[in-house]
Scaffold this motif. Structure first.
Motif, short mmCIF file in Angstrom:
data_model
loop_
_atom_site.label_atom_id
_atom_site.label_comp_id
_atom_site.label_asym_id
_atom_site.label_seq_id
_atom_site.Cartn_x
_atom_site.Cartn_y
_atom_site.Cartn_z
N LEU A 358 0.83 -1.20 0.00
CA LEU A 358 0.00 0.00 0.00
C LEU A 358 0.87 1.25 0.00
O LEU A 358 0.64 2.19 -0.79
CB LEU A 358 -0.93 -0.01 1.21
CG LEU A 358 -1.74 1.26 1.46
CD1 LEU A 358 -2.70 1.53 0.31
CD2 LEU A 358 -2.51 1.15 2.78
N LEU A 359 1.87 1.28 0.87
CA LEU A 359 2.77 2.44 0.90
C LEU A 359 3.48 2.63 -0.43
O LEU A 359 3.57 3.75 -0.95
CB LEU A 359 3.80 2.27 2.02
CG LEU A 359 3.31 2.30 3.46
CD1 LEU A 359 4.49 2.16 4.42
CD2 LEU A 359 2.55 3.58 3.76
N SER A 360 4.00 1.53 -0.98
CA SER A 360 4.72 1.61 -2.25
C SER A 360 3.81 2.07 -3.38
O SER A 360 4.19 2.93 -4.21
CB SER A 360 5.32 0.24 -2.57
OG SER A 360 6.02 0.26 -3.80
N ASP A 361 2.60 1.55 -3.42
CA ASP A 361 1.64 1.91 -4.45
C ASP A 361 1.26 3.38 -4.35
O ASP A 361 1.22 4.11 -5.35
CB ASP A 361 0.40 1.02 -4.31
CG ASP A 361 -0.44 0.97 -5.58
OD1 ASP A 361 -0.04 1.56 -6.59
OD2 ASP A 361 -1.52 0.34 -5.54
N LEU A 362 0.99 3.84 -3.14
CA LEU A 362 0.66 5.25 -2.95
C LEU A 362 1.82 6.15 -3.38
O LEU A 362 1.63 7.19 -4.03
CB LEU A 362 0.32 5.51 -1.48
CG LEU A 362 -1.00 4.95 -0.95
CD1 LEU A 362 -1.05 5.07 0.57
CD2 LEU A 362 -2.20 5.65 -1.58
N LYS A 363 3.03 5.73 -3.02
CA LYS A 363 4.21 6.54 -3.35
C LYS A 363 4.40 6.62 -4.86
O LYS A 363 4.67 7.70 -5.42
CB LYS A 363 5.44 5.95 -2.68
CG LYS A 363 6.70 6.79 -2.89
CD LYS A 363 7.88 6.21 -2.14
CE LYS A 363 9.12 7.09 -2.35
NZ LYS A 363 10.31 6.55 -1.64
N GLN A 364 4.27 5.49 -5.57
CA GLN A 364 4.45 5.48 -7.01
C GLN A 364 3.44 6.37 -7.72
O GLN A 364 3.74 6.92 -8.78
CB GLN A 364 4.35 4.05 -7.52
CG GLN A 364 5.50 3.15 -7.11
CD GLN A 364 5.29 1.70 -7.52
OE1 GLN A 364 4.48 1.41 -8.39
NE2 GLN A 364 6.01 0.78 -6.88
N ARG A 365 2.26 6.51 -7.14
CA ARG A 365 1.21 7.32 -7.75
C ARG A 365 1.22 8.77 -7.29
O ARG A 365 0.34 9.55 -7.67
CB ARG A 365 -0.16 6.69 -7.45
CG ARG A 365 -0.35 5.35 -8.09
CD ARG A 365 -1.55 4.59 -7.55
NE ARG A 365 -1.60 3.26 -8.11
CZ ARG A 365 -2.23 2.93 -9.24
NH1 ARG A 365 -2.88 3.87 -9.92
NH2 ARG A 365 -2.20 1.70 -9.69
N GLY A 366 2.17 9.13 -6.45
CA GLY A 366 2.23 10.49 -5.94
C GLY A 366 1.18 10.80 -4.91
O GLY A 366 0.91 11.98 -4.61
N LEU A 367 0.57 9.76 -4.33
CA LEU A 367 -0.49 9.96 -3.35
C LEU A 367 0.01 9.95 -1.91
O LEU A 367 -0.71 10.41 -1.01
CB LEU A 367 -1.56 8.87 -3.50
CG LEU A 367 -2.45 8.92 -4.74
CD1 LEU A 367 -3.25 7.64 -4.88
CD2 LEU A 367 -3.37 10.13 -4.68
N LEU A 368 1.20 9.41 -1.66
CA LEU A 368 1.65 9.28 -0.28
C LEU A 368 1.92 10.64 0.35
O LEU A 368 1.76 10.80 1.57
CB LEU A 368 2.90 8.40 -0.22
CG LEU A 368 3.38 7.99 1.18
CD1 LEU A 368 2.29 7.25 1.95
CD2 LEU A 368 4.64 7.13 1.10
#
Length: 477
Positions: A358-368
């Motif tokens: 979840l953290l990695s996915d959010l980060k890749q999408r610029g959402l983190l």
């Protein structure tokens, strides 16, 4: 009632009706605060500063994970294996009835290895290899504490700011203070999962609205059947017929609203309309067929099983990118009074990769950057073994005096460890953070002053942090 009394009643009802209608159209805490200042409203909410986060994903590990086996490394305990916990450490503190009758309190060191990870050097257990790979995104707080020693009051305190039932949940407060960013989905969604049989019960008050208007309560998505109850139309009922039915009900509700001025009537009307729109938005939301293989792989093999922790983590990302303000995941099974080593392995296999994914996915999408993610249980576990202690097996009782959580994303400092416990992970040694402090800090990340987000109920201005709490500034980015 005389004419004067009737006039006062009419005035009060009209004012309540106006405020109820007006508050539905105000999407931010600032707007509510301005309205309150202008009209003397019974509720206020206001931002503290520029918000660092726009939304929250709260990964609540129900049952209380053992900090000693996951984040709070105490290598010195190995040489104390089986020794009685010193009275100078326990200090006569309250115990649960499950261990208060024990004659001995033998020290049980963790059997799991710890390593430092990332540039931050954060110490994390071998049980959490995927989380460890994200160490430089995490802020690990080792000095959390609470006064609740049993599960239900402790998780109720964590989520509502009170051990007593009846208060609004954290997500409800955020819905009330900040409003919605997507008119086709709820502002607050709750998801539940488990990886061991049983687990502590989860009551709806944990995502309830308490004394706030009911439109702020969380909507629970289910793992079986329709994601939301009655999402599908009954057999033989076309969408057009449902639309006509809702229009007829709305006309009747408007007549009732004009006569009684009860804001809850308008809440029902808006929720009916939201439910109608969700018939289109939710099926697309829970359909993962548009997710590429490399994204699904981030969350692990269980992502394909609806209702699993992995699937709920991916669903949380999909909800967050669609503007849902608060997503709460409850994962049960962490209550390990016996056979802790075996059970905690299963829990970590079920939750480690999805949490990190979840953290990695959010980060890749610029959402983190503007999504605050929290991983926390309601309290910690004891250093001493509950029941028989062997070199490979032990159990741990409830322990409110100290526990560990992690946060990442919007508004939180990256790659840091905050606070410390004593040599036995029994008492906070440095920089204690109470549950009220955590909630004050979370609100601060969202730009809300926890002292100003209030609601008047039964003659008193209530808030999430009650009369307590402080923003822990060192945790803020």
């Amino acid at each position: 009632m005389n004419e004067s009394g009737i006039s006062r009643l009419h005035e009060a009802v009209s004012r309540r009706l106006f405020l109820g209608r007006s508050s539905l159209g105000i999407g931010t805490g600032l707007g509510t605060a301005v309205l309150a200042d202008l009209l003397g409203s019974e509720s206020t909410a206001g931002p503290a500063a520029t918000p660092r986060a726009r939304r929250v994903i709260y990964l609540c590990q129900s049952g209380a994970p053992s900090q000693l086996d996951l984040f709070d490394h105490k290598p010195g305990l190995v040489r104390r294996f089986g020794e009685p916990l010193p009275e100078s450490i326990r200090r006569g503190q309250r115990l649960t009835t499950m261990t208060s009758g024990q004659k001995q309190f033998p020290v049980a060191p963790s059997i799991f290895r710890f390593r430092r990870h990332g540039e931050s050097g954060t110490e994390i257990s071998e049980l959490l290899p995927f989380t460890a790979a994200m160490a430089d995104e995490l802020c690990v707080v080792k000095s959390m504490h609470t006064e609740a020693i049993n599960h239900d009051p402790a998780i109720t305190l964590l989520q509502t700011g009170s051990q007593q039932a009846g208060r609004p949940s954290l997500g409800a407060w955020l819905s009330y203070g900040l409003g919605s960013e997507n008119e086709n989905l709820p502002t607050f969604v709750a998801l539940t999962s488990w990886s061991l049989k049983g687990g502590q019960p989860l009551y709806e008050r944990l995502w309830g609205s308490g004394f706030l208007p009911t439109r702020h309560q969380g909507v629970r998505f289910r793992a079986v059947g329709d994601p939301v109850l009655f999402l599908s139309n009954p057999p033989g009922i076309a969408r057009e017929l449902r639309r006509e039915l809702l229009d007829d009900v709305a006309r009747l509700n408007r007549i009732k609203l004009e006569g009684f001025g009860d804001p809850e009537i308008e809440t029902r009307m808006t929720q009916y309309e939201l439910a109608f729109r969700m018939q289109r938005s939710v099926p697309e939301l829970v359909d993962f067929s548009d997710e590429p293989r490399h994204v699904l792989d981030l969350y692990g093999p269980e992502v394909a099983r609806r209702g699993s922790y992995a699937a709920n983590c991916l669903l949380a990302r999909r909800l967050s990118e669609r503007g849902v303000r608060f997503i709460q995941l409850f994962h049960r099974g962490w209550d390990q009074h016996a056979n802790l080593p075996g059970d905690i392995r299963q829990l970590c296999r079920a939750t480690d990769q999805p949490s990190a994914g979840l953290l990695s996915d959010l980060k890749q999408r610029g959402l983190l950057d503007d999504t605050l993610v929290i991983w926390a249980g309601e309290f910690g576990r004891t250093v001493y073994s509950q029941g028989e202690l062997t070199s490979t097996n032990y159990g741990r009782d409830h322990h409110p005096r100290c526990f560990s959580i992690w946060m990442a994303g919007g508004g939180i400092r990256r790659g840091m460890t905050y606070g410390a416990t004593d040599d036995f992970s029994y008492n906070v040694a440095e920089h204690g953070v109470h549950v009220h402090d955590l909630n004050a800090t979370l609100l601060g990340c969202l730009g809300i002053d926890h002292r100003r987000l209030t609601f008047k109920y039964q003659g008193r201005h209530h808030r999430l942090t009650d009369v307590h709490g402080r923003v822990v500034e060192p945790l803020m980015a």
